[in-house]
Design a protein around this motif. Structure first.
Motif, short mmCIF file in Angstrom:
data_model
loop_
_atom_site.label_atom_id
_atom_site.label_comp_id
_atom_site.label_asym_id
_atom_site.label_seq_id
_atom_site.Cartn_x
_atom_site.Cartn_y
_atom_site.Cartn_z
N PHE A 67 0.77 -1.02 -0.09
CA PHE A 67 0.12 0.06 -0.06
C PHE A 67 0.77 1.06 0.05
O PHE A 67 0.67 2.15 -0.63
N VAL A 68 1.97 1.29 0.86
CA VAL A 68 2.81 2.43 0.72
C VAL A 68 3.47 2.57 -0.50
O VAL A 68 3.60 3.87 -1.03
N ASP A 69 3.96 1.41 -1.15
CA ASP A 69 4.49 1.71 -2.35
C ASP A 69 3.43 2.40 -3.46
O ASP A 69 3.81 2.97 -4.41
N LEU A 70 2.22 1.75 -3.62
CA LEU A 70 1.16 2.47 -4.24
C LEU A 70 1.35 4.08 -4.08
O LEU A 70 0.91 4.73 -5.17
N HIS A 71 0.92 4.36 -2.94
CA HIS A 71 0.92 5.69 -2.70
C HIS A 71 1.92 6.62 -3.04
O HIS A 71 1.72 7.64 -3.33
N ASP A 72 3.05 6.12 -2.79
CA ASP A 72 4.41 6.82 -3.14
C ASP A 72 4.38 6.91 -4.63
O ASP A 72 4.61 8.03 -5.17
N THR A 73 3.80 5.90 -5.34
CA THR A 73 4.10 6.02 -6.85
C THR A 73 3.14 6.97 -7.28
O THR A 73 3.41 8.00 -8.19
N HIS A 106 -5.77 -10.12 -1.58
CA HIS A 106 -6.38 -10.20 -0.39
C HIS A 106 -7.81 -10.93 -0.58
O HIS A 106 -8.60 -10.77 0.46
N ALA A 107 -8.25 -11.39 -1.69
CA ALA A 107 -9.77 -12.00 -1.80
C ALA A 107 -9.84 -13.11 -0.85
O ALA A 107 -9.08 -14.01 -0.74
N GLY A 108 -11.04 -13.06 -0.44
CA GLY A 108 -11.48 -14.01 0.83
C GLY A 108 -11.28 -13.44 2.01
O GLY A 108 -11.86 -13.99 3.00
N ALA A 109 -10.59 -12.31 2.13
CA ALA A 109 -10.35 -11.81 3.53
C ALA A 109 -11.74 -11.30 3.87
O ALA A 109 -12.49 -10.48 3.27
N GLY A 110 -12.13 -11.70 5.09
CA GLY A 110 -13.75 -10.98 5.51
C GLY A 110 -13.50 -9.53 5.72
O GLY A 110 -14.32 -8.76 5.44
N ILE A 111 -12.23 -9.09 6.56
CA ILE A 111 -12.19 -7.54 6.63
C ILE A 111 -10.63 -7.46 6.58
O ILE A 111 -9.88 -7.92 7.42
N LEU A 112 -10.24 -6.67 5.62
CA LEU A 112 -8.96 -6.19 5.42
C LEU A 112 -8.77 -4.87 5.67
O LEU A 112 -9.51 -3.82 5.59
N GLY A 113 -7.56 -4.43 6.56
CA GLY A 113 -7.35 -3.15 7.32
C GLY A 113 -5.90 -2.70 6.41
O GLY A 113 -5.02 -3.60 5.99
N PHE A 114 -5.91 -1.36 6.35
CA PHE A 114 -4.34 -1.12 5.90
C PHE A 114 -4.16 0.48 6.66
O PHE A 114 -5.25 1.29 6.91
N LYS A 115 -2.98 0.55 7.01
CA LYS A 115 -2.76 2.16 7.52
C LYS A 115 -1.31 2.55 6.77
O LYS A 115 -0.44 1.87 6.69
N ASP A 116 -1.51 3.75 6.34
CA ASP A 116 -0.61 4.45 5.66
C ASP A 116 -1.05 5.94 5.66
O ASP A 116 -1.96 6.21 5.15
N PRO A 117 0.03 6.81 6.70
CA PRO A 117 -0.74 8.40 6.45
C PRO A 117 -0.61 9.15 5.25
O PRO A 117 -1.57 9.74 4.87
N ARG A 118 -0.04 8.33 4.15
CA ARG A 118 -0.14 9.01 2.90
C ARG A 118 -1.73 8.90 2.19
O ARG A 118 -2.15 9.47 1.31
#
Length: 252
Positions: A67-73, A106-118
């Motif tokens: 997620f961080v790499d995507l946001h940086d890009t 992350h298909a199949g995850a009931g609930i996925l979280g992510f944290k990145d201030p960006r």
């Protein structure tokens, strides 16, 4: 160097184009986002592969590097960075495709979280990708954030306060649009732990009482209580966020 650990979603969950639920933990750098995310992870929020140690946070920033790499890009492609935010960042088709691929992993995850201030700088794009994305937020006293950023990267106070304002104005904007829980990292430890547990219950996480196990007061540096000497707009925004946080879950 960061260390990472992978936690897995519950067995038996069906695969899909992405997770059933997506939760974003939103907040400025050095504002308690790692502590809140770790607390929710302990209560059962699936984060995928996340960092569990770095030199400035012995329990890790709990960020998924993908997620961080995507946001940086996206920020770089808009001529900016986390500490030099572009005025109006735009997600291109390639960015949207990368985000969808990331969620598909992350298909199949009931609930996925992510944290990145960006993510605060780019959140309109996430709402396009995943319209039912859920949000929780956290903020911290601007002087404490400025001191922490100076300690970590020798950032001048004036720049740190300007960044605090930019990020937290985005947090307040999202709150006014969607009304989600916003915690204050300046709370006493017992109150913060209680609020984290209540938040885990609000999110319907499977191990809600464990949300209070992550917090360690010894890891929290730089506490401030006074706003004297802050620019007026920073004081005003901090006061507005305090009002929001005092509403608790009843304001959502």
């Amino acid at each position: 160097m960061n260390q990472a650990v992978r936690t897995m979603p519950e067995a038996g969950q069906a695969a899909d184009a992405g997770p059933a639920r997506l939760v974003a933990i939103l907040g400025m750098h050095r504002s308690g986002t790692s502590c809140l995310t770790g607390s929710l992870q302990g209560a059962g929020l699936f984060l995928g592969e996340c960092h569990t140690w770095n030199p400035y946070n012995r329990k890790g920033n709990r960020e998924n590097q993908a997620f961080v790499d995507l946001h940086d890009t996206i920020l770089q492609d808009n001529g900016g960075s986390w500490d030099s935010p572009p005025a109006h960042p735009v997600w291109g088709p390639e960015h949207q495709a990368s985000a969808r691929s990331l969620l598909a992993e992350h298909a199949g995850a009931g609930i996925l979280g992510f944290k990145d201030p960006r993510a605060l700088l780019l959140f309109e794009g996430w709402k396009t990708i995943f319209p039912h994305i859920e949000m929780v937020g956290i903020f911290r006293h601007p002087e404490a954030v400025a001191r922490s950023l100076h300690h970590r990267s020798e950032m001048p106070r004036q720049k740190a306060l300007a960044l605090w304002y930019h990020y937290n104005r985005a947090l307040l904007f999202q709150y006014r649009q969607h009304r989600f829980p916003v915690l204050c990292f300046d709370r006493d430890p017992e109150i913060f732990q209680q609020e984290a547990t209540e938040l885990a219950k609000w999110l319907r996480l499977p191990d809600q009482p464990k949300a209070s196990d992550f917090y360690e007061e010894s890891l929290k540096q730089f506490s401030e209580v006074h706003t004297a000497g802050l620019p007026w707009r920073v004081r005003w925004l901090y006061w507005q966020l305090q009002r929001v946080s005092r509403r608790g879950l009843s304001g959502c």
